[in-house]
Design an enzyme around this catalytic site. Structure first.
Site, PDB file in Angstrom:
ATOM      1  N   GLU A 255       0.872  -1.160   0.000  1.00  0.00           N
ATOM      2  CA  GLU A 255       0.000   0.000   0.000  1.00  0.00           C
ATOM      3  C   GLU A 255       0.913   1.215   0.000  1.00  0.00           C
ATOM      4  OE1 GLU A 255      -2.842   0.502   3.262  1.00  0.00           O
ATOM      5  OE2 GLU A 255      -2.673   2.570   2.590  1.00  0.00           O
ATOM      6  N   CYS A 294      -2.413   8.059   4.772  1.00  0.00           N
ATOM      7  CA  CYS A 294      -2.353   7.574   3.395  1.00  0.00           C
ATOM      8  C   CYS A 294      -3.643   7.901   2.651  1.00  0.00           C
ATOM      9  CB  CYS A 294      -2.083   6.080   3.372  1.00  0.00           C
ATOM     10  SG  CYS A 294      -3.158   5.147   4.463  1.00  0.00           S
TER      11      CYS A 294
HETATM   12  P1  NDP Z   1       9.424   4.530   3.316  1.00  0.00           P
HETATM   13  O1  NDP Z   1       8.972   3.848   2.092  1.00  0.00           O
HETATM   14  O2  NDP Z   1      10.754   5.154   3.325  1.00  0.00           O
HETATM   15  O3  NDP Z   1       9.386   3.547   4.559  1.00  0.00           O
HETATM   16  C1  NDP Z   1       8.297   2.682   4.820  1.00  0.00           C
HETATM   17  C2  NDP Z   1       8.789   1.504   5.608  1.00  0.00           C
HETATM   18  O4  NDP Z   1       9.741   0.786   4.845  1.00  0.00           O
HETATM   19  C3  NDP Z   1       9.525   1.889   6.884  1.00  0.00           C
HETATM   20  O5  NDP Z   1       9.265   0.928   7.874  1.00  0.00           O
HETATM   21  C4  NDP Z   1      10.971   1.822   6.473  1.00  0.00           C
HETATM   22  O6  NDP Z   1      11.847   1.639   7.546  1.00  0.00           O
HETATM   23  C5  NDP Z   1      10.953   0.639   5.567  1.00  0.00           C
HETATM   24  N1  NDP Z   1      12.055   0.567   4.638  1.00  0.00           N
HETATM   25  C6  NDP Z   1      12.617   1.576   3.932  1.00  0.00           C
HETATM   26  N2  NDP Z   1      13.591   1.099   3.164  1.00  0.00           N
HETATM   27  C7  NDP Z   1      13.661  -0.223   3.382  1.00  0.00           C
HETATM   28  C8  NDP Z   1      14.496  -1.268   2.902  1.00  0.00           C
HETATM   29  N3  NDP Z   1      15.416  -1.042   2.009  1.00  0.00           N
HETATM   30  N4  NDP Z   1      14.297  -2.502   3.366  1.00  0.00           N
HETATM   31  C9  NDP Z   1      13.323  -2.769   4.267  1.00  0.00           C
HETATM   32  N5  NDP Z   1      12.523  -1.814   4.763  1.00  0.00           N
HETATM   33  C10 NDP Z   1      12.688  -0.559   4.332  1.00  0.00           C
HETATM   34  O7  NDP Z   1       8.331   5.531   3.676  1.00  0.00           O
HETATM   35  P2  NDP Z   1       8.299   6.569   4.863  1.00  0.00           P
HETATM   36  O8  NDP Z   1       7.660   5.900   6.034  1.00  0.00           O
HETATM   37  O9  NDP Z   1       9.601   7.215   5.116  1.00  0.00           O
HETATM   38  O10 NDP Z   1       7.367   7.591   4.179  1.00  0.00           O
HETATM   39  C11 NDP Z   1       7.795   8.197   2.984  1.00  0.00           C
HETATM   40  C12 NDP Z   1       6.633   8.502   2.142  1.00  0.00           C
HETATM   41  O11 NDP Z   1       5.798   7.345   1.943  1.00  0.00           O
HETATM   42  C13 NDP Z   1       5.701   9.514   2.706  1.00  0.00           C
HETATM   43  O12 NDP Z   1       6.196  10.791   2.569  1.00  0.00           O
HETATM   44  C14 NDP Z   1       4.470   9.222   1.901  1.00  0.00           C
HETATM   45  O13 NDP Z   1       4.572   9.819   0.661  1.00  0.00           O
HETATM   46  C15 NDP Z   1       4.479   7.734   1.738  1.00  0.00           C
HETATM   47  N6  NDP Z   1       3.625   7.048   2.709  1.00  0.00           N
HETATM   48  C16 NDP Z   1       2.528   6.421   2.264  1.00  0.00           C
HETATM   49  C17 NDP Z   1       1.709   5.778   3.148  1.00  0.00           C
HETATM   50  C18 NDP Z   1       0.529   5.014   2.693  1.00  0.00           C
HETATM   51  O14 NDP Z   1      -0.061   4.290   3.488  1.00  0.00           O
HETATM   52  N7  NDP Z   1       0.108   5.079   1.465  1.00  0.00           N
HETATM   53  C19 NDP Z   1       1.935   5.810   4.583  1.00  0.00           C
HETATM   54  C20 NDP Z   1       3.136   6.482   4.944  1.00  0.00           C
HETATM   55  C21 NDP Z   1       3.956   7.049   4.026  1.00  0.00           C
HETATM   56  P3  NDP Z   1      12.755   2.834   8.114  1.00  0.00           P
HETATM   57  O15 NDP Z   1      11.824   3.817   8.699  1.00  0.00           O
HETATM   58  O16 NDP Z   1      13.598   2.153   9.110  1.00  0.00           O
HETATM   59  O17 NDP Z   1      13.505   3.350   6.938  1.00  0.00           O
END
Ligand code: NDP
Length: 681
Positions: A255, A294
């Site tokens: 998602e 989201c």
């Molecule tokens: P990210 O995609 O950076 O992170 C989401 C999750 O993935 C976090 O738990 C993160 O961990 C993890 N993650 C990141 N890189 C890796 C990797 N290489 N391997 C395994 N896990 C990984 O999103 P953010 O939470 O930083 O949010 C960024 C953007 O995402 C927001 O600005 C928004 O645009 C969107 N977003 C969308 C949502 C939705 O439900 N549609 C909800 C929240 C955000 P870690 O924090 O440790 O990097």
């Protein structure tokens, strides 16, 4: 300074401090992640072996009860979670969505599980399809726990709900979870996992927690495992393309970013109540969780001639929103989750300004309320206006994950649909209209691009759960850019963690596998009436063939007078002769009642109540002179661990009923649902 710990292979791991996690409100350090290396190979094996085994020692009904117990324990410790969560920038209302919303999800899955899942660990997904001429060979489907582990990677915006919405259906399905919350707010998830652990309702190995990086976790996943992800589209793409995920065809449910819309339909003018309702909904969605949802509204689609009125009204509404430290009285909107996120949102606003102009916010006068907030991640609501979307509009591509939305004018509702579709797939859109014809016309067009559509008018607004609330009983997910995933969605979500398998064989074999009577299976017939048996003693396939009864005209007249049903088919000889049956026939409900008269055991016994019928069909007509008899067979037993109001333990028994006539033709077929007492202690 507290160091957060991972919970891996039954141990809390983490001594050395690594990354400092500052409060989003005042910049003070709340906790540190740990620097200890995690053994992911062991975590995955432990999950499969210990967690999987312990979960399989329970059944669907017992796991549903455990979810409820966990939810009740968490509820008792809600204050601790609220206090800690304040550092994520969440207001009290935001915590309601995340923390109480998370508990609500556990409660919902607990009751859905008890209502909709069987005892045991096999879901029978009927109907059984005969595959041979003489019913010696048939096919059906079963769903069973996949046997692997589920890895859940969550976004930072909902540290409690985000984890629980994935954990609940996984646990109910009987699959162990390894959860990885986003680092910036993982201290709240860590506390929630500690509390779940303390609740005593979590079998060993069924939940593991990763603080920090996932390291080489993906290298150890196998074909039976599952990955779910919430976060940015870029990370989703990267993880989905991990060689091991591709090589082993490991299901990956994502998602991701979603550019959700609110559409004001052309029939709503500023004089209508719906106009205010629309503005209120947009304002609420922009400010709840400081726009870090989201599902938040990013695009506000309004008829061209109502742009000024909408902007004006929004300005009036948003100017009343006090932004600052959520612990200060009167503050309505808190901070973004981190300074990094604040920088991200500011950069995205600059990108949006390439095709839009600012109409609300960003004039330099903003100052958050509360002490020390100058170090916090605060931003005021920003509304932009893209006057000429036909020349390009950044709002269709750029997700500023904060209190930011863009007004986009449209000419016709069809244009509004086309503009909406430029988001390339969204989680949700709200359509505000007074006119059911508009809804009927454009909702099917919008649906192709959405996971959910929220139709708002004055009537619905009285009870609406809001544009942004994913509900456990409805699917949450969207096509295309929104990730193409499916989350929540009631029992449908549980199915993500079960394997569907087609089973072909004789009816007796199918009944043994599905633990449900399948017509054609060998029957168990004894001298004891099945209604005389307690829940534990009843066997699937246990059956009773009743004596016969010849239906008379007097039966029809008596039943018609008793019920008041004098339909011509039962009482008008001439009209009945002209009907498709060519004669008067008995009421279908008479056949049901007569069948009950044939199969019930009249004396006091373990069958306590009949609470309904399923799948009723009247197949052939019954006329005066026909002779009917019934076959009652124990079809399904469900032990929900319930007791009667006077404290007596009981279970649900579903009976297959077939009524035949003198020519061995089936005249009625249905299931009856009963409550049957368990044996006295
Ligand atoms: P990210 O995609 O950076 O992170 C989401 C999750 O993935 C976090 O738990 C993160 O961990 C993890 N993650 C990141 N890189 C890796 C990797 N290489 N391997 C395994 N896990 C990984 O999103 P953010 O939470 O930083 O949010 C960024 C953007 O995402 C927001 O600005 C928004 O645009 C969107 N977003 C969308 C949502 C939705 O439900 N549609 C909800 C929240 C955000 P870690 O924090 O440790 O990097």
């Amino acid at each position: 300074m507290s160091v957060l710990k991972s919970f891996i292979a039954g141990q809390w791991v983490g001594e050395k401090a690594a990354k400092a996690l500052p409060s989003a409100v005042n910049g003070e350090i709340v906790a540190h992640t740990h620097d200890d290396t995690l053994d992911f190979k062991n975590a995955v094996e432990y999950g499969r072996k210990v967690g999987g085994k312990n979960l399989m020692a329970m059944d669907f009904q017992e796991r549903a009860l455990a979810l409820k117990a966990m939810a009740m324990y968490l509820q008792e410790h809600k204050k601790e979670l609220y206090a800690l969560s304040m550092h994520t920038g969440s207001s009290k209302a935001d915590n309601g969505i995340d923390i109480d919303g998370g508990f609500g999800t556990l409660f919902s899955y607990a009751s859905m599980g008890r209502r909709e899942l069987p005892s045991g660990n096999v879901v029978h997904e009927g109907p059984v399809t005969p595959l041979g001429k003489n019913n010696h060979f048939a096919g059906t489907h079963i769903l069973v726990p996949r046997g692997g582990v589920a890895v859940h990677i969550d976004a930072y915006n909902f540290p409690v709900w985000g984890m629980l919405e994935k954990f609940a259906p996984t646990f109910l399905a009987g699959m162990p979870s390894i959860v990885k919350p986003a680092t910036s707010t993982c201290y709240v998830t860590e506390l929630a996992v500690r509390l779940m652990q303390e609740s005593g309702a979590l079998p060993e190995g069924s939940l593991q927690l990763i603080i920090g990086s996932t390291g080489d976790l993906f290298d150890h996943l196998e074909e039976q495992d599952v990955v779910t992800f919430t976060g940015s589209a870029a990370t989703a793409r990267k993880l989905k393309n991990h060689p091991n995920i591709i090589n082993r065809s490991i299901p990956f449910n994502a998602e991701a970013d979603s550019l959700n819309s609110a559409i004001l339909a052309p029939d709503v003018t500023p004089e209508h109540e719906e106009f205010d309702i629309f503005v209120k909904e947009v304002g609420r969605e922009m400010t709840a969780k400081a726009g870090q949802k989201c599902t938040a509204i990013r695009r506000i689609l309004v008829p061209k001639d109502r742009v000024e009125a909408v902007c004006e009204k929004l300005k009036e509404r948003l100017s009343k929103v006090t932004v600052g430290d959520p612990s200060v009285e009167g503050v309505r909107m808190g901070a973004l989750a981190s300074i990094d996120q604040l920088e991200d949102v500011k950069a995205n606003i600059q990108e949006l300004l390439k095709t839009s102009e600012l109409v609300i916010g960003g004039d330099g006068s903003f100052k958050p309320t509360g002490e020390g907030t100058e170090k916090g991640a605060f931003i005021e609501p920003h509304v932009l206006l893209c006057r000429n979307p036909e020349n390009g509009c950044g709002a269709h591509d750029i997700e500023a994950f904060g209190p930011v939305a863009t007004v986009i004018p449209y000419d016709t509702v069809e244009d509004a649909v086309a503009l909406c579709a430029q988001g390339r797939g969204s989680l949700v859109t709200t359509l505000t209209t007074r006119d059911p014809a508009i809804a009927g016309r454009i909702v099917p067009l919008l649906a192709a691009f959405h996971g959910r559509l929220h139709l708002l008018n004055a009537e619905a607004s009285k009870e609406s759960t809001g544009h942004g609330s994913p509900l456990p009983m409805l699917k949450h997910g969207g096509p295309g850019r929104a990730g193409g995933g499916e989350e929540l969605g009631g029992i449908r979500a549980v199915h993500h963690y079960l394997q569907r398998t087609a089973i072909q064989g004789s009816p007796t074999m199918l009944a043994a596998v599905t633990r449900e009577y399948v017509r054609g299976a060998d029957l168990i017939e004894t001298d004891v009436h099945p209604f005389r048996r307690h829940f534990e003693d009843l066997q699937i396939n246990e059956s009773l063939l009743t004596h016969r009864r010849t239906v008379t005209e007097a039966d029809i007249v008596n039943f018609g007078c008793l019920s008041g049903d004098h339909f011509y088919m039962h009482f008008d000889e001439i009209a009945a002769r002209d009907s498709q049956f060519g004669k008067r026939i008995a009421h279908g409900y008479f056949v049901l009642s007569a069948a009950a008269g044939l199969f019930v055991y009249p004396g006091e016994g373990p069958v306590l109540a009949n609470y309904g019928l399923d799948t009723l069909r009247f197949i052939e007509p019954v006329a005066p002179g026909d002779t009917i008899r019934a076959r009652l067979t124990c079809k399904r037993k469900i032990d929900q661990g319930r007791t009667s109001p006077d404290g007596h333990p009981q279970g649900v028994v579903v009976w297959d009923v077939q009524v035949h006539n003198q020519n061995d033709e089936m005249v009625a077929s249905y299931d009856i649902l009963t409550l049957v007492a368990k044996k006295p202690e």
